[in-house]
Every structure is written in structure tokens, then in C-alpha cells.
Design a protein around this motif. Structure first.
Motif, PDB file in Angstrom:
ATOM      1  N   THR A   1      -1.568  -3.638  14.669  1.00  0.00           N
ATOM      2  CA  THR A   1      -0.170  -3.905  14.329  1.00  0.00           C
ATOM      3  C   THR A   1       0.086  -5.402  14.288  1.00  0.00           C
ATOM      4  N   ALA A   2       0.777  -5.843  13.261  1.00  0.00           N
ATOM      5  CA  ALA A   2       1.218  -7.247  13.224  1.00  0.00           C
ATOM      6  C   ALA A   2       2.384  -7.381  14.191  1.00  0.00           C
ATOM      7  N   VAL A   3       2.319  -8.351  15.083  1.00  0.00           N
ATOM      8  CA  VAL A   3       3.383  -8.501  16.094  1.00  0.00           C
ATOM      9  C   VAL A   3       4.124  -9.824  15.969  1.00  0.00           C
TER      10      VAL A   3
ATOM     11  N   LEU B   1      10.221  13.483  11.459  1.00  0.00           N
ATOM     12  CA  LEU B   1       9.155  13.730  10.493  1.00  0.00           C
ATOM     13  C   LEU B   1       8.972  12.477   9.643  1.00  0.00           C
ATOM     14  N   ARG B   2       8.017  11.661  10.049  1.00  0.00           N
ATOM     15  CA  ARG B   2       7.743  10.429   9.300  1.00  0.00           C
ATOM     16  C   ARG B   2       6.249  10.262   9.033  1.00  0.00           C
ATOM     17  N   THR B   3       5.441  10.604  10.048  1.00  0.00           N
ATOM     18  CA  THR B   3       4.001  10.357   9.920  1.00  0.00           C
ATOM     19  C   THR B   3       3.238  11.673   9.786  1.00  0.00           C
TER      20      THR B   3
ATOM     21  N   ALA C   1      -0.776  -0.107  11.019  1.00  0.00           N
ATOM     22  CA  ALA C   1      -0.553   0.386  12.388  1.00  0.00           C
ATOM     23  C   ALA C   1      -1.112   1.795  12.577  1.00  0.00           C
ATOM     24  N   GLU C   2      -1.090   2.596  11.508  1.00  0.00           N
ATOM     25  CA  GLU C   2      -1.635   3.955  11.641  1.00  0.00           C
ATOM     26  C   GLU C   2      -3.156   3.881  11.527  1.00  0.00           C
ATOM     27  N   THR C   3      -3.819   4.779  12.230  1.00  0.00           N
ATOM     28  CA  THR C   3      -5.287   4.738  12.224  1.00  0.00           C
ATOM     29  C   THR C   3      -5.879   5.403  10.982  1.00  0.00           C
TER      30      THR C   3
ATOM     31  N   SER D   1       6.609  16.856   4.058  1.00  0.00           N
ATOM     32  CA  SER D   1       7.753  17.776   4.226  1.00  0.00           C
ATOM     33  C   SER D   1       7.704  18.893   3.185  1.00  0.00           C
ATOM     34  N   LYS D   2       6.623  18.963   2.443  1.00  0.00           N
ATOM     35  CA  LYS D   2       6.528  19.991   1.383  1.00  0.00           C
ATOM     36  C   LYS D   2       5.310  20.859   1.661  1.00  0.00           C
ATOM     37  N   ALA D   3       4.245  20.709   0.847  1.00  0.00           N
ATOM     38  CA  ALA D   3       3.096  21.615   0.973  1.00  0.00           C
ATOM     39  C   ALA D   3       2.519  21.627   2.387  1.00  0.00           C
TER      40      ALA D   3
ATOM     41  N   GLY E   1       8.643  -1.922  -0.919  1.00  0.00           N
ATOM     42  CA  GLY E   1       8.703  -0.594  -0.298  1.00  0.00           C
ATOM     43  C   GLY E   1       9.920  -0.434   0.595  1.00  0.00           C
ATOM     44  N   ASP E   2       9.810   0.496   1.541  1.00  0.00           N
ATOM     45  CA  ASP E   2      10.966   0.874   2.364  1.00  0.00           C
ATOM     46  C   ASP E   2      11.516  -0.281   3.199  1.00  0.00           C
ATOM     47  N   VAL E   3      10.701  -1.312   3.442  1.00  0.00           N
ATOM     48  CA  VAL E   3      11.163  -2.435   4.270  1.00  0.00           C
ATOM     49  C   VAL E   3      12.007  -3.423   3.468  1.00  0.00           C
TER      50      VAL E   3
ATOM     51  N   SER F   1      -0.135  10.485   1.274  1.00  0.00           N
ATOM     52  CA  SER F   1       1.128  10.767   0.593  1.00  0.00           C
ATOM     53  C   SER F   1       2.163  11.241   1.605  1.00  0.00           C
ATOM     54  N   ARG F   2       3.166  10.405   1.860  1.00  0.00           N
ATOM     55  CA  ARG F   2       4.218  10.813   2.793  1.00  0.00           C
ATOM     56  C   ARG F   2       5.057  11.975   2.232  1.00  0.00           C
ATOM     57  N   PRO F   3       5.390  11.974   0.925  1.00  0.00           N
ATOM     58  CA  PRO F   3       6.195  13.084   0.419  1.00  0.00           C
ATOM     59  C   PRO F   3       5.579  14.464   0.676  1.00  0.00           C
TER      60      PRO F   3
ATOM     61  N   ILE G   1      12.244   5.342  -1.708  1.00  0.00           N
ATOM     62  CA  ILE G   1      11.569   6.484  -2.322  1.00  0.00           C
ATOM     63  C   ILE G   1      10.219   6.048  -2.889  1.00  0.00           C
ATOM     64  N   TRP G   2       9.359   7.024  -3.098  1.00  0.00           N
ATOM     65  CA  TRP G   2       7.944   6.810  -3.412  1.00  0.00           C
ATOM     66  C   TRP G   2       7.736   5.932  -4.651  1.00  0.00           C
ATOM     67  N   HIS G   3       8.358   6.292  -5.755  1.00  0.00           N
ATOM     68  CA  HIS G   3       8.113   5.548  -6.989  1.00  0.00           C
ATOM     69  C   HIS G   3       8.674   4.130  -6.919  1.00  0.00           C
TER      70      HIS G   3
ATOM     71  N   ILE H   1       2.036   3.422   0.863  1.00  0.00           N
ATOM     72  CA  ILE H   1       1.854   3.361  -0.592  1.00  0.00           C
ATOM     73  C   ILE H   1       2.216   1.978  -1.144  1.00  0.00           C
ATOM     74  N   ALA H   2       3.165   1.283  -0.533  1.00  0.00           N
ATOM     75  CA  ALA H   2       3.508  -0.055  -1.021  1.00  0.00           C
ATOM     76  C   ALA H   2       2.358  -1.019  -0.768  1.00  0.00           C
ATOM     77  N   GLY H   3       1.788  -0.975   0.443  1.00  0.00           N
ATOM     78  CA  GLY H   3       0.672  -1.860   0.770  1.00  0.00           C
ATOM     79  C   GLY H   3      -0.536  -1.556  -0.103  1.00  0.00           C
TER      80      GLY H   3
HETATM   81  C1  LIG Z   1       8.468  13.335   5.117  1.00  0.00           C
HETATM   82  C2  LIG Z   1       8.851  12.458   3.957  1.00  0.00           C
HETATM   83  C3  LIG Z   1       8.991  13.005   2.701  1.00  0.00           C
HETATM   84  C4  LIG Z   1       9.321  12.205   1.606  1.00  0.00           C
HETATM   85  N1  LIG Z   1       9.474  12.777   0.381  1.00  0.00           N
HETATM   86  C5  LIG Z   1       9.763  12.008  -0.676  1.00  0.00           C
HETATM   87  C6  LIG Z   1       9.907  12.584  -1.974  1.00  0.00           C
HETATM   88  O1  LIG Z   1       9.801  13.791  -2.146  1.00  0.00           O
HETATM   89  N2  LIG Z   1      10.150  11.764  -3.016  1.00  0.00           N
HETATM   90  C7  LIG Z   1      10.269  10.415  -2.849  1.00  0.00           C
HETATM   91  O2  LIG Z   1      10.474   9.708  -3.839  1.00  0.00           O
HETATM   92  N3  LIG Z   1      10.154   9.832  -1.628  1.00  0.00           N
HETATM   93  C8  LIG Z   1       9.901  10.605  -0.544  1.00  0.00           C
HETATM   94  N4  LIG Z   1       9.785  10.027   0.692  1.00  0.00           N
HETATM   95  C9  LIG Z   1       9.918   8.572   0.833  1.00  0.00           C
HETATM   96  C10 LIG Z   1       8.587   7.874   0.545  1.00  0.00           C
HETATM   97  O3  LIG Z   1       7.534   8.560   1.156  1.00  0.00           O
HETATM   98  C11 LIG Z   1       8.653   6.437   1.038  1.00  0.00           C
HETATM   99  O4  LIG Z   1       9.663   5.773   0.297  1.00  0.00           O
HETATM  100  C12 LIG Z   1       7.343   5.690   0.876  1.00  0.00           C
HETATM  101  O5  LIG Z   1       6.303   6.359   1.520  1.00  0.00           O
HETATM  102  C13 LIG Z   1       7.485   4.273   1.434  1.00  0.00           C
HETATM  103  O6  LIG Z   1       6.254   3.636   1.401  1.00  0.00           O
HETATM  104  P1  LIG Z   1       6.029   2.254   2.167  1.00  0.00           P
HETATM  105  O7  LIG Z   1       4.597   1.913   1.927  1.00  0.00           O
HETATM  106  O8  LIG Z   1       7.080   1.292   1.811  1.00  0.00           O
HETATM  107  O9  LIG Z   1       6.280   2.556   3.711  1.00  0.00           O
HETATM  108  P2  LIG Z   1       5.509   3.483   4.729  1.00  0.00           P
HETATM  109  O10 LIG Z   1       5.004   4.696   4.053  1.00  0.00           O
HETATM  110  O11 LIG Z   1       6.426   3.637   5.890  1.00  0.00           O
HETATM  111  O12 LIG Z   1       4.240   2.630   5.165  1.00  0.00           O
HETATM  112  C14 LIG Z   1       4.334   1.512   6.001  1.00  0.00           C
HETATM  113  C15 LIG Z   1       3.122   1.470   6.885  1.00  0.00           C
HETATM  114  O13 LIG Z   1       3.154   0.262   7.619  1.00  0.00           O
HETATM  115  C16 LIG Z   1       2.812   0.497   8.949  1.00  0.00           C
HETATM  116  N5  LIG Z   1       3.399  -0.573   9.780  1.00  0.00           N
HETATM  117  C17 LIG Z   1       4.669  -0.681  10.212  1.00  0.00           C
HETATM  118  N6  LIG Z   1       4.827  -1.806  10.935  1.00  0.00           N
HETATM  119  C18 LIG Z   1       3.621  -2.421  10.944  1.00  0.00           C
HETATM  120  C19 LIG Z   1       3.133  -3.605  11.527  1.00  0.00           C
HETATM  121  N7  LIG Z   1       3.937  -4.416  12.225  1.00  0.00           N
HETATM  122  N8  LIG Z   1       1.830  -3.924  11.372  1.00  0.00           N
HETATM  123  C20 LIG Z   1       1.013  -3.121  10.652  1.00  0.00           C
HETATM  124  N9  LIG Z   1       1.411  -1.966  10.071  1.00  0.00           N
HETATM  125  C21 LIG Z   1       2.704  -1.639  10.219  1.00  0.00           C
HETATM  126  C22 LIG Z   1       3.397   1.866   9.231  1.00  0.00           C
HETATM  127  O14 LIG Z   1       2.747   2.454  10.333  1.00  0.00           O
HETATM  128  C23 LIG Z   1       3.096   2.585   7.910  1.00  0.00           C
HETATM  129  O15 LIG Z   1       1.827   3.183   7.938  1.00  0.00           O
HETATM  130  C24 LIG Z   1       9.492  10.817   1.799  1.00  0.00           C
HETATM  131  C25 LIG Z   1       9.372  10.262   3.092  1.00  0.00           C
HETATM  132  C26 LIG Z   1       9.056  11.076   4.162  1.00  0.00           C
HETATM  133  C27 LIG Z   1       8.932  10.474   5.543  1.00  0.00           C
END
Ligand SMILES: Cc1cc2nc3c(=O)[nH]c(=O)nc-3n(C[C@H](O)[C@H](O)[C@H](O)COP(=O)(O)OP(=O)(O)OC[C@H]3O[C@@H](n4cnc5c(N)ncnc54)[C@H](O)[C@@H]3O)c2cc1C
Length: 375
Positions: A79-81, A123-125, A38-40, A50-52, A267-269, A45-47, A283-285, A15-17
Motif C-alpha cells: 500500500t502507498a502510504v 460488497l467492494r472486493t 493493496a490487494e494481493t 454483484s452479478k454472476a 477512475g473512482d478516485v 472485474s469488480r462488476p 463506473i467501469w467504462h 481497472i484504472a491502474g
Molecule cells: C460490486 C460492484 C459492482 C459494480 N458493478 C458495476 C457495473 O455493473 N457497471 C459499472 O459500470 N460499474 C460497476 N461498478 C463500478 C466499477 O467496478 C468501478 O467504477 C471500477 O472498478 C473502478 O475502478 P478503479 O480502478 O478506479 O478502482 P478500484 O477498482 O477500486 O481499484 C483501486 C485499487 O487500488 C487499491 N488501492 C487503494 N488504495 C491504495 C494504496 N494507497 N496503495 C495501493 N493500492 C491502493 C485498491 O485496493 C484497489 O484494488 C461496480 C462496483 C462494485 C464494487
């Protein structure tokens, strides 16, 4: 500054990208945009995982997002390496080198594991969620380590699927995230639905007879047919080793998401500055609001707005739909704004610093109105 950027690469298709790519286009960037994921699969929506998605009675679409319209070249399954930040060149796992003028790092995080066995589930993907959903359909006994939002949502889904579920946690469920009042509320709902809860420090995952099992500090083994660890996440920064941008932890950015003028992270990174320290807000927002800010900084530099974090979090578990606007955890007793404490309720907590947080529990209210209660 927009005119000097001709090629922007986004690493990470979560979602950040996705938000960064959309925001770059909305901000007027009409150059070459490339997304490396990295994912195909397309972003989802990651949230929902773990829900619906865990509920067998629901269809398999709750995680889907609308198709992107940013017009980027999407390199999915790539994947970026490596990154040469001085030459502005990104290297992919197939040896491809991508030159950029602007780079968005949105590589997210991955699930932390406690053991080494492949039978320790996480439970991540989407693939993790589909595999877990499939396993739950035979109603196994489930042991979950971790009493945060993820562990408790998974426990709720597993109970609904008809499993016997034990959660092992070192602190009361969701207390660190939401505070003691909501933690007690969630615990009561969980145990009323049959959850076995073990609150104890020092649990670990051990290999016993070739199987991963949970061992408590006193040596007791908590046995189940399925073991799921929900014990936090680790930022994906290893690919940046040697770039001079990463030190093994999350990427500490400035208040506009910058690591360098031409490199941003969100995002999460990423860890944005908050009250004198750089902290992650996984978190998502937060991922969405950070990605918007980071895209703006790439295009407009210091003229772009800084992050004004407006925390918002939600969880769905044990028939409770809880939404929180404002800073957590929530300490002390809430003020009842509307509804009833034992039913749908709109609650407010006042923090010591004069700010407030508003919470809806099974109470329908648009997010902007919930946020307004924090004023
Ligand atoms: C099961 C679950 C439930 C959640 N529920 C909630 C919720 O209810 N409410 C809430 O606020 N938050 C929730 N979250 C957290 C929220 O989903 C995350 O904060 C959000 O998805 C983060 O988004 P992101 O884009 O930063 O990272 P990610 O979603 O992790 O996306 C990063 C992407 O980058 C890819 N990647 C990694 N390394 C590389 C690389 N070197 N080269 C290319 N691609 C790469 C990964 O494969 C991934 O697809 C939940 C998380 C999980 C796992």
C-alpha cells in the motif's frame, strides 16, 4: 515528452491502474513501470462481484481478466502510504521509497458503511463477494440498505440463492441513476420475484444487543440474519494527506486527468471536469476512458486528447439486462426504437439539451450500435 520519463509508478491495481499501464505501453513508454496494489490479487472485474459471482450455480471465474502484458513490476499486497510530490518519492507501507518521473493515482474507492459493527457487510472486493456468496448458500434472511445498482444487484443474487430479501432505500430503486421509467420497470421485476421493498428516509444502522440492525426513522427494527450496506463509496485519498494534492474529497483533475504535469489520476478516485464542476463517475467504462486519457497526458502533455466522456453503464438484475449509452438519469417516457415495452426493447430518451441516451433491455445489440443511437 516520452523520452524524459524513465520511471512511472501506478498506485492501484484495479481497472484504472491496469488500463493506465497498458495505455502507457501502447503509447510508447518502454521505461521502468511499477504497479503498487493493496490487494494481493491480480486485477479483476469488480462488476462481476454483484452479478454472476453471487449466483451459486455459476463457477468462480466470471471476475477474471486476461493476464496483463504490460511487463510492469507488480508490488501486490503493498500500500502507498505517503507521497512527497516535490521530491517525487512515494512511500509504501513496508518503508520502501519509490522514486518516479511520472505517477498515476488509481487508488479507487472503498465501500461506505453506516455502522461500526463487523457484522455489517459491504460488497467492494473479491473477498467481500466470496464471503457473501458463502453466507447466502445457507439461505439466510437478508436485509440490504441501499437501492442503487449495487444494492439491487445484490438483492437479485440473494433472491436467486433462495433467501428472503428486504431492501431499505430512501428513494425508488435506481431512480437517481436511471430515472423513474427504468426504476419502475426494475421495481416491478423485483417485487414480482418476491423482494420486500421499504422506501423511507432516515434509516440507519444501530447496534442492538451486539448486533448491527437497520432502524427506520420511526424506530422500527428491520431484522435479518445478514445485513449488507450498499450506500456508496469513498475515494481512497487518505494516503495523500500532506502531499498538497488531496483536500479530503476526490482528486479534482483537469480534462486530461492531471494534478500536476507529472501526476495524473483516473477512475473512482478522480473527479474530471463536467459542465463547470469536477465530478466523479464511478463506473467501469469511465475508469477505462479516464485512464487512457491520463496515460496520454503523462506521455504527451497538452498534445494528448482531453477526456470526451462517452458514458456507458450496465446492470443485470431480476432477469433484466439493462445497458445505457449516454447521459443519465432519463426523464419522461422513452421512444420505442425496436422490440416491445413489455419485452426485449431498444429505447431512446431525448434530453432537453438535444443529446440522447439509448437503452437496451434484454435486447442484444453491440455497444457501438447502441452508442450510435445517441447521435
Ligand atoms: C460490486 C460492484 C459492482 C459494480 N458493478 C458495476 C457495473 O455493473 N457497471 C459499472 O459500470 N460499474 C460497476 N461498478 C463500478 C466499477 O467496478 C468501478 O467504477 C471500477 O472498478 C473502478 O475502478 P478503479 O480502478 O478506479 O478502482 P478500484 O477498482 O477500486 O481499484 C483501486 C485499487 O487500488 C487499491 N488501492 C487503494 N488504495 C491504495 C494504496 N494507497 N496503495 C495501493 N493500492 C491502493 C485498491 O485496493 C484497489 O484494488 C461496480 C462496483 C462494485 C464494487
Amino acid at each position: 515528452m516520452v523520452s524524459t520519463l524513465k520511471r512511472i509508478v501506478v498506485v492501484g491495481n484495479g481497472i484504472a491502474g491496469l488500463t493506465a499501464a497498458d495505455s502507457l505501453r501502447a503509447g510508447g513508454f518502454d521505461g521502468e513501470l511499477t504497479m503498487v496494489g493493496a490487494e494481493t490479487r491480480p486485477a479483476y472485474s469488480r462488476p462481476a462481484l454483484s452479478k454472476a459471482l453471487l449466483r451459486s450455480d455459476t463457477d468462480l471465474t466470471s471476475h477474471e481478466l486476461p493476464p496483463p502484458d504490460h511487463g510492469a513490476t507488480e508490488l501486490l499486497g503493498r500500500t502507498a502510504v505517503g507521497l512527497d510530490a516535490d521530491r517525487r518519492v512515494l512511500t509504501l507501507d513496508d518503508g520502501t521509497e519509490l522514486e518516479y518521473d511520472g505517477l498515476v493515482i488509481a487508488s479507487g474507492s472503498r465501500a461506505r458503511r453506516l455502522g461500526t459493527g463487523s457484522d455489517e457487510l459491504v460488497l467492494r472486493t473479491l473477498d467481500d463477494a466470496l464471503a457473501l456468496r458463502e453466507k447466502l448458500s445457507s439461505r439466510p434472511d437478508v436485509v440490504i440498505v441501499g437501492g442503487g445498482p449495487l444494492g439491487m444487484e445484490a438483492a437479485s443474487g440473494a433472491l436467486e440463492a433462495g433467501c428472503r430479501v428486504t431492501v431499505v432505500t430512501n428513494e425508488p430503486p435506481l431512480e437517481r441513476q436511471l430515472g423513474p421509467y427504468l426504476s419502475s420497470h426494475i421495481t416491478a421485476a423485483a417485487t414480482a420475484r418476491g423482494l420486500t421493498l421499504i422506501i423511507t428516509p432516515g434509516a440507519r444502522v444501530v447496534d442492538q444487543d451486539g448486533r448491527s440492525r437497520v432502524e427506520l426513522a420511526d424506530g422500527t427494527i428491520i431484522d435479518g440474519e445478514i445485513l449488507l450496506s450498499a450506500v456508496g463509496d469513498i475515494p481512497n485519498t487518505e494516503w495523500l494527506e500532506g502531499s498538497g494534492l488531496a483536500d479530503g474529497g476526490p482528486l479534482a483533475v483537469d480534462s486530461r486527468g492531471r494534478l500536476r504535469p507529472e501526476i495524473v489520476a483516473a477512475g473512482d478516485v478522480a473527479a474530471f471536469p463536467l459542465a463547470g464542476a469536477n465530478v466523479r463517475s464511478p463506473i467501469w467504462h469511465s475508469a477505462i476512458e479516464q485512464a487512457r486519457v491520463a496515460a496520454g497526458a503523462l506521455l504527451h502533455g497538452d498534445a494528448a486528447p482531453e477526456l470526451q466522456a462517452q458514458p456507458y453503464f450496465w446492470t443485470e438484475l431480476f432477469d433484466l439486462n439493462i445497458r445505457v449509452a449516454g447521459r443519465t438519469p432519463l426523464v419522461g417516457e422513452p421512444e420505442l426504437v425496436d422490440g416491445a415495452l413489455d419485452g426485449p426493447a431498444l429505447l431512446r430518451w431525448r434530453h432537453d439539451d438535444g443529446t440522447a441516451a439509448a437503452v437496451s433491455v434484454n435486447y442484444r445489440i453491440p455497444i457501438p450500435r447502441l452508442r450510435k443511437l445517441c447521435d
